[in-house]
Design a protein around this motif. Structure first.
Motif, PDB file in Angstrom:
ATOM      1  N   LYS B 237       0.678  -0.990   0.031  1.00 14.51           N
ATOM      2  CA  LYS B 237       0.377  -0.395  -0.499  1.00 14.51           C
ATOM      3  C   LYS B 237       0.796   1.352   0.318  1.00 14.51           C
ATOM      4  O   LYS B 237       0.626   1.912  -0.907  1.00 14.51           O
ATOM      5  CB  LYS B 237      -0.996  -0.039   1.247  1.00 14.51           C
ATOM      6  CG  LYS B 237      -2.067   1.047   1.297  1.00 14.51           C
ATOM      7  CD  LYS B 237      -2.958   0.939   2.842  1.00 14.51           C
ATOM      8  CE  LYS B 237      -2.296   2.424   3.804  1.00 14.51           C
ATOM      9  NZ  LYS B 237      -3.371   1.790   4.512  1.00 14.51           N
ATOM     10  N   ILE B 239       3.604   1.422  -0.799  1.00 11.92           N
ATOM     11  CA  ILE B 239       4.442   1.452  -2.138  1.00 11.92           C
ATOM     12  C   ILE B 239       3.871   1.879  -3.307  1.00 11.92           C
ATOM     13  O   ILE B 239       4.709   2.686  -4.477  1.00 11.92           O
ATOM     14  CB  ILE B 239       5.680   0.321  -2.260  1.00 11.92           C
ATOM     15  CG1 ILE B 239       6.608   0.489  -1.129  1.00 11.92           C
ATOM     16  CG2 ILE B 239       6.082   0.070  -3.730  1.00 11.92           C
ATOM     17  CD1 ILE B 239       7.855  -1.173  -1.101  1.00 11.92           C
ATOM     18  N   SER B 240       2.041   1.529  -3.412  1.00  9.17           N
ATOM     19  CA  SER B 240       2.095   1.902  -4.721  1.00  9.17           C
ATOM     20  C   SER B 240       1.076   2.866  -4.839  1.00  9.17           C
ATOM     21  O   SER B 240       0.413   2.253  -5.647  1.00  9.17           O
ATOM     22  CB  SER B 240       1.732   0.319  -5.084  1.00  9.17           C
ATOM     23  OG  SER B 240       0.646  -0.382  -4.284  1.00  9.17           O
ATOM     24  N   SER B 241       0.683   3.386  -3.772  1.00  3.72           N
ATOM     25  CA  SER B 241      -1.143   3.799  -3.499  1.00  3.72           C
ATOM     26  C   SER B 241      -0.006   5.577  -3.355  1.00  3.72           C
ATOM     27  O   SER B 241       0.545   5.230  -1.967  1.00  3.72           O
ATOM     28  CB  SER B 241      -2.440   2.932  -2.918  1.00  3.72           C
ATOM     29  OG  SER B 241      -1.593   2.984  -1.744  1.00  3.72           O
ATOM     30  N   TRP B 242      -0.997   6.581  -3.968  1.00  2.00           N
ATOM     31  CA  TRP B 242      -0.554   7.798  -3.635  1.00  2.00           C
ATOM     32  C   TRP B 242      -1.175   7.839  -2.111  1.00  2.00           C
ATOM     33  O   TRP B 242      -1.976   7.816  -1.822  1.00  2.00           O
ATOM     34  CB  TRP B 242      -1.473   8.688  -4.199  1.00  2.00           C
ATOM     35  CG  TRP B 242      -0.982  10.290  -4.425  1.00  2.00           C
ATOM     36  CD1 TRP B 242      -1.354  11.436  -4.080  1.00  2.00           C
ATOM     37  CD2 TRP B 242       0.773  10.279  -4.941  1.00  2.00           C
ATOM     38  NE1 TRP B 242      -1.175  12.132  -3.665  1.00  2.00           N
ATOM     39  CE2 TRP B 242       0.006  11.885  -4.626  1.00  2.00           C
ATOM     40  CE3 TRP B 242       1.965   9.760  -5.571  1.00  2.00           C
ATOM     41  CZ2 TRP B 242       2.098  12.625  -4.512  1.00  2.00           C
ATOM     42  CZ3 TRP B 242       2.276  10.578  -5.231  1.00  2.00           C
ATOM     43  CH2 TRP B 242       2.742  12.494  -5.133  1.00  2.00           C
ATOM     44  N   PRO B 243      -0.936   8.790  -1.023  1.00  2.00           N
ATOM     45  CA  PRO B 243       0.542   9.355  -1.620  1.00  2.00           C
ATOM     46  C   PRO B 243       1.494   8.214  -1.003  1.00  2.00           C
ATOM     47  O   PRO B 243       1.864   7.669  -0.630  1.00  2.00           O
ATOM     48  CB  PRO B 243       0.909  10.756  -0.252  1.00  2.00           C
ATOM     49  CG  PRO B 243      -0.044  10.196   0.432  1.00  2.00           C
ATOM     50  CD  PRO B 243      -1.243   9.207   0.058  1.00  2.00           C
ATOM     51  N   ILE B 244       2.788   8.144  -2.051  1.00  2.00           N
ATOM     52  CA  ILE B 244       4.045   7.288  -1.655  1.00  2.00           C
ATOM     53  C   ILE B 244       4.793   7.142  -0.338  1.00  2.00           C
ATOM     54  O   ILE B 244       5.115   8.298   0.215  1.00  2.00           O
ATOM     55  CB  ILE B 244       4.494   7.391  -2.856  1.00  2.00           C
ATOM     56  CG1 ILE B 244       4.388   7.016  -4.079  1.00  2.00           C
ATOM     57  CG2 ILE B 244       5.579   5.768  -2.589  1.00  2.00           C
ATOM     58  CD1 ILE B 244       3.128   6.242  -4.594  1.00  2.00           C
ATOM     59  N   PHE B 246       7.950   5.392   0.789  1.00  2.00           N
ATOM     60  CA  PHE B 246       8.952   4.338   1.194  1.00  2.00           C
ATOM     61  C   PHE B 246      10.060   4.146   2.867  1.00  2.00           C
ATOM     62  O   PHE B 246       9.913   2.993   3.011  1.00  2.00           O
ATOM     63  CB  PHE B 246      10.038   4.572   0.425  1.00  2.00           C
ATOM     64  CG  PHE B 246      10.097   3.981  -1.266  1.00  2.00           C
ATOM     65  CD1 PHE B 246       8.458   3.702  -1.688  1.00  2.00           C
ATOM     66  CD2 PHE B 246      10.949   4.235  -2.621  1.00  2.00           C
ATOM     67  CE1 PHE B 246       8.599   3.338  -3.256  1.00  2.00           C
ATOM     68  CE2 PHE B 246      10.646   4.129  -3.853  1.00  2.00           C
ATOM     69  CZ  PHE B 246       9.708   3.560  -4.613  1.00  2.00           C
ATOM     70  N   LEU B 503       6.544  -6.580 -12.305  1.00  2.62           N
ATOM     71  CA  LEU B 503       5.487  -5.476 -12.542  1.00  2.62           C
ATOM     72  C   LEU B 503       6.268  -3.993 -12.179  1.00  2.62           C
ATOM     73  O   LEU B 503       6.449  -2.899 -13.245  1.00  2.62           O
ATOM     74  CB  LEU B 503       4.071  -4.766 -11.079  1.00  2.62           C
ATOM     75  CG  LEU B 503       3.002  -6.100 -11.817  1.00  2.62           C
ATOM     76  CD1 LEU B 503       2.264  -5.709  -9.707  1.00  2.62           C
ATOM     77  CD2 LEU B 503       2.946  -5.490 -13.262  1.00  2.62           C
ATOM     78  N   LEU B 504       7.692  -3.806 -11.364  1.00  2.80           N
ATOM     79  CA  LEU B 504       8.119  -2.463 -11.377  1.00  2.80           C
ATOM     80  C   LEU B 504       9.361  -2.602 -12.087  1.00  2.80           C
ATOM     81  O   LEU B 504       9.671  -1.242 -12.081  1.00  2.80           O
ATOM     82  CB  LEU B 504       8.457  -2.810  -9.802  1.00  2.80           C
ATOM     83  CG  LEU B 504       7.638  -2.590  -8.702  1.00  2.80           C
ATOM     84  CD1 LEU B 504       7.826  -2.354  -6.671  1.00  2.80           C
ATOM     85  CD2 LEU B 504       6.654  -0.318  -8.471  1.00  2.80           C
ATOM     86  N   GLU B 522      -6.977  -6.266 -14.776  1.00  6.49           N
ATOM     87  CA  GLU B 522      -7.584  -4.561 -14.047  1.00  6.49           C
ATOM     88  C   GLU B 522      -8.017  -3.965 -15.945  1.00  6.49           C
ATOM     89  O   GLU B 522      -8.526  -2.859 -14.788  1.00  6.49           O
ATOM     90  CB  GLU B 522      -5.800  -3.820 -14.366  1.00  6.49           C
ATOM     91  CG  GLU B 522      -5.167  -3.547 -13.526  1.00  6.49           C
ATOM     92  CD  GLU B 522      -3.913  -3.032 -12.655  1.00  6.49           C
ATOM     93  OE1 GLU B 522      -3.117  -2.931 -12.263  1.00  6.49           O
ATOM     94  OE2 GLU B 522      -3.403  -2.134 -14.662  1.00  6.49           O
TER      95      GLU B 522
END
Lengths: 357, 558
Positions: B237, B239-244, B246, B503-504, B522
């Motif tokens: 979550k 890493i992949s959804s806004w706001p990121i 890290f 994916l990344l 998707e």
């Protein structure tokens, strides 16, 4: 007396050599194949492109939204300009994550996102390259695009209530209808952390209704509305009949499934909904500025806007009508305040997520 | 004697080089992660990871992960232990093809397997369409128990292979000796089999635990639906959804890593205490103790039930979904179509290119991984010295770090501005990622084969005048080749369905079969995605069958 170690030693040497060799070979092999695309592209150059760009006829695009449409747009653009487009396809969240990971060494030239506040965020972080001279930009819906040319919403989708026509005989007419006990546990809503459009709906609704707007979502929570992945993951159980409805469903996905023959349809509630524009922006870090500008021009062209309309999306230009779907003037709208929505996105997401935990 | 000391030098250099390679490949990217977790907003904040953890919600998520791991160990043990015993000691052992079949659940991407179960069990799902009366029991499936069941059915082949290998190496003679001296079955199991099995089981259970808490596919498809959150879904979550974020993701990852390292330590203590030399010069003979015919039908029923649950149900759903004209219509003969397969297998199509990419990338990755993994395993040896144990730890790290975190570390490293090797956004980067992610498989398999070879075999070779190279070629290599082959097969199979990293890390415009399937989900083309799942799993199965048959031919000739 010879011990065991001496025996082991002999062959580890050989293995080590093989390994070093193998690694070295792999690295060289990889280094050399990245140049081939540029060569291919320059070979297919045609006259419509300035000759200064011949050395690097490529463009890297990160695109959210329907892949079929993106492929058609790339095809049209490549045919017209001879520029080779490399695309990464994903949801808005995935694209932003990839950009964050590549922050120190960006490769993307143009992004197409499915959420306006994300593009506003990119602009305010100073990551976008303004292109005020874009052709046809004056024909775009001014509310959806940046007046300084930082981003251009070249398409949009409206959010509604998608329902399974086998399970729901009298479709709901307002958002409030979804709080009825007969629909308990029957409704999905896309996750605002994954779906930019779902976030647009929630913040848009709140920006119109104010703090009292939360009562609708509280009622949703009490009625066991399930937060279910991004848009397609929320819609899929409705197609198969596991759920009856999606609140804040993206309309073009529903139209597409309906056109295929699936038992789904969509309504726009009478008190109004939110339109979720899909902005495209050139990144400041672009290494193919001219190609990126040519791509924006193409997105705004009659040809590309026709492709948008064929994909059941709302065209970004006000002078082009959508076919086979409700047009902008037929959809009741909430008074959404985009700058409020941009500022309060994180806070609303947090509160919403906690509410549905 | 001069020769012997130069060999010792080579050994030291080899282990130092191994450590260096592992450090660059695995440790540096993880350090990048650590740096990210303490640098917030451009300044050093050493307390940041702890602050993240102090959050009560996140602590609950951590406990949730651990509890899931424990339950899945129990689940896989219940499935794998009896199966390993049956496949070694009964008539069913002759059905070698079953080993390939048992790999199918493990080769099925977890998010696809879970999707299959969901489609089968959900309201108006396939079970309800087949047997309308059973509709009332399906809600019971959408619980924590259901999630443990799905994950156990996915992971048990892994434990099974380890346990079966160990049981085979134990051989019949030790147990027969017990029987001759009058020990009943339970006593023999308790005093002979169980202690000898413990190190393999400990290793397997640890890997199952780690695989469970690092697993992402099932939590993201099934766990989400029942509201059960684990560390990986939280990390994903952030890493992949806004706001990121890290910072938060990497903090969570360090916690996960610490938990796994503690388990690793416990396991290595266990393993050092209970490892025995089992492969002697006398060869292995099957026990004749348990082949009584009257019990066979129980074994057959057990195996059949296991196959029904681990393969039958998910694949029924996957195949049904891939052949449906309209998903809203459901199971009906007039709703059947093969169009999706036609579309998929058209030469030159996106899907075909994705499939070829998967095959070629995994071939390259598994071959490199086997070469590296064998080297590391041999260098590690019996992990007696500190440097050997460090090498062991480093080579197993990718299995203890959730894939997604490892991948982010790799991106941070290989895409940083000072990196002189332009590997990022090339196929080479993908291969490197696969090699790193799946290196532990070969290391484990080869190490486990190597650890049980009695040193007397090397001494015998030496006594009869064999040069080190000769002893390696004729004594050690034949004994570890099965381990290498198993590692190669595992790596190939898993790499060809790898999702999170792909994916990344895939360059733009490049797809593999897994990212293709994900993209179809998707895009609302579930049927097309499921057709790809069938084709890619089918393809790897065929490859494994070919390899297995070549392997058994080799055995016949020997």
């Amino acid at each position: 007396m010879v011990n065991l170690n001496t025996i082991k030693n002999g062959w580890t040497k050989g293995t080590a050599l093989t390994l070093t060799l193998a690694l070295g070979l792999t690295l060289t092999a990889c280094g050399s194949n990245s140049n081939s695309t540029a060569k291919e592209a320059s070979a297919s150059t045609n006259n419509s492109v300035p000759s200064t760009q011949v050395a690097d006829q490529k463009l890297v695009l990160y695109s959210a939204g329907p892949e079929g449409l993106a492929n058609k747009i790339i095809e049209g653009f490549e045919a017209q300009t001879g520029i080779k487009v490399e695309m990464f396809q994903g949801t808005t969240g995935k694209i932003l994550a990839r950009m964050e990971a590549e922050k120190s060494n960006p490769v993307v030239d143009v992004v197409i996102l499915a959420s306006l506040p994300s593009a506003q965020g990119l602009k305010s972080d100073g990551l976008t390259l303004p292109y005020p001279d874009a052709k046809n930009a004056d024909k775009l819906n001014p509310e959806w695009s940046d007046s300084e040319g930082n981003y251009f919403s070249t398409s949009a989708s409206a959010l509604g209530i998608a329902y399974n026509t086998k399970l729901v005989s009298t479709p709901p007419t307002s958002w409030e209808d979804l709080t009825k006990p007969e629909y308990k546990g029957q409704i999905n809503i896309p996750d605002p952390t994954l779906s930019g459009s779902a976030l647009d709906f929630i913040t848009g609704y709140l920006s119109d209704k104010g703090e009292s707007g939360w009562s609708l979502f509280e009622e949703f929570s009490k009625n066991d509305v399930a937060v279910a992945g991004a848009n397609q993951e929320a819609l899929d159980p409705v197609i198969t009949g596991a759920k009856s409805m999606v609140a804040a469903a993206v309309d073009y996905m529903t139209y597409k499934a309906k056109a295929k023959g699936e038992p789904v349809d969509i309504v726009y509630p009478k008190e109004g909904t939110v339109i979720s524009p899909r902005p495209a922006a050139i990144m400041k870090s672009t290494q193919h500025e001219e190609n990126a500008k040519a791509f924006i021009d193409y997105l705004l062209s009659d040809e590309a806007q026709k492709l948008v309309s064929d994909a059941a999306l709302l065209p970004g230009r006000t002078d082009i009508k959508a076919e086979n779907r409700a047009n902008l003037d037929e959809i009741p709208l909430l008074k959404a305040d985009w700058s409020w929505m941009n500022e309060h996105g994180t806070e609303v997401t947090d509160k919403f997520t906690k509410l549905f935990k | 004697m001069r020769n012997s000391s130069s060999l010792r030098h080579i050994r030291v250099w080899s282990i130092v080089l191994a450590l260096l390679v592992l450090t660059i490949m695995i440790v540096v990217p993880l350090i990048e992660i650590f740096i990210q977790s303490v640098y917030r907003d451009g300044e050093l904040q050493l307390a940041a990871p702890f602050r993240t953890l102090a959050d009560a919600e996140l602590f609950k998520v951590l406990l949730g992960s651990i509890w899931l791991g424990i339950c899945v160990i129990a689940g896989t043990t219940v499935l794998a232990l009896p199966l390993a015993w049956v496949m070694v000691n009964t008539r069913l052992a002759r059905w070698r093809w079953l080993d390939i079949v048992f790999l199918i659940p493990f080769m099925t991407p977890p998010y696809i397997g879970s999707m299959g179960w969901i489609l089968f069990m959900q309201k108006n799902g396939y079970l309800e369409q087949l047997v309308p009366g059973l509709g009332s029991i399906t809600p019971a499936f959408f619980t924590f128990g259901g999630m443990v069941m799905i994950m156990s059915l996915h992971l048990f082949p892994f434990l099974y292979l380890l346990l079966r290998g160990a049981l085979e190496r134990i051989g019949g003679s030790l147990e027969e000796a017990g029987a001759v001296l009058g020990a009943p079955f339970m006593y023999r199991f308790r005093r002979i089999i169980a202690p000898l099995l413990l190190s393999a089981y400990g290793m397997g259970a640890m890997l199952i635990f780690v695989k469970t808490i690092a697993e992402f596919g099932t939590p993201v498809t099934f766990g989400k639906r029942i509201g059960y959150e684990v560390m990986t879904s939280e990390i994903h979550k952030y890493i992949s959804s806004w706001p990121i974020d890290f910072g938060k993701a990497t903090s969570l990852a360090s916690v996960l890593l610490t938990a796994c390292l503690l388990i690793w330590y416990a396991q290595s203590v266990l393993s050092r205490r209970f490892t025995y030399s089992l492969v002697g010069g006398k060869g292995i003979r099957r026990s004749s103790l348990h082949s009584q015919g009257r019990w066979t039908w129980i074994y057959v029923i057990f195996v059949a039930l296991l196959l029904l649950l681990s393969i039958g149900v998910p694949y029924f759903s996957i195949i049904a979904a891939s052949t449906m004209k309209l998903r809203g219509v459901g199971l009906a003969w007039n709703n059947f179509t093969l169009d999706y397969y036609k579309e998929l297998l058209t030469w030159g199509s996106t899907s075909m290119r994705a499939l070829m990419n998967s095959v070629l990338l995994s071939l390259a990755a598994s071959t490199i991984a086997v070469i590296l993994g064998t080297w590391f395993a041999i260098v590690i040896g019996r992990s007696r010295t500190r440097i050997e144990r460090t090498t062991d730890l480093f080579s197993l790290l990718p299995n203890t770090v959730p894939g997604i975190v490892m991948v982010v570390g790799l991106i941070l490293l290989w895409n940083s501005p000072w990196m002189p090797i332009p590997l990022y956004n090339t196929y080479g980067m993908v291969i490197l990622t696969y090699v790193i992610l799946f290196l532990p498989y070969t290391v484990q398999y080869v190490k486990s084969a190597y650890g049980q070879i009695d040193p007397s075999l090397f001494q015998a070779g030496q006594v009869f005048g064999g040069k080190p190279q000769y002893v390696f070629r004729r004594v050690l290599l034949p004994l570890i080749v099965p381990g290498m082959l198993a590692g190669w097969m595992m790596t190939f199979t898993i790499a060809s369905r790898e999702l999170v990293g792909s994916l990344l890390i895939l360059p733009p415009s490049v797809q593999t079969s897994a990212t293709y399937i994900f993209a179809q989900f998707e895009q609302g083309q579930v049927s097309l995605g499921m057709a790809m799942a069938v084709v890619s799993v089918g393809l790897t199965t065929v490859m494994l069958v070919i390899i297995e048959s070549l392997g058994s031919k080799r055995k016949w000739n020997a």
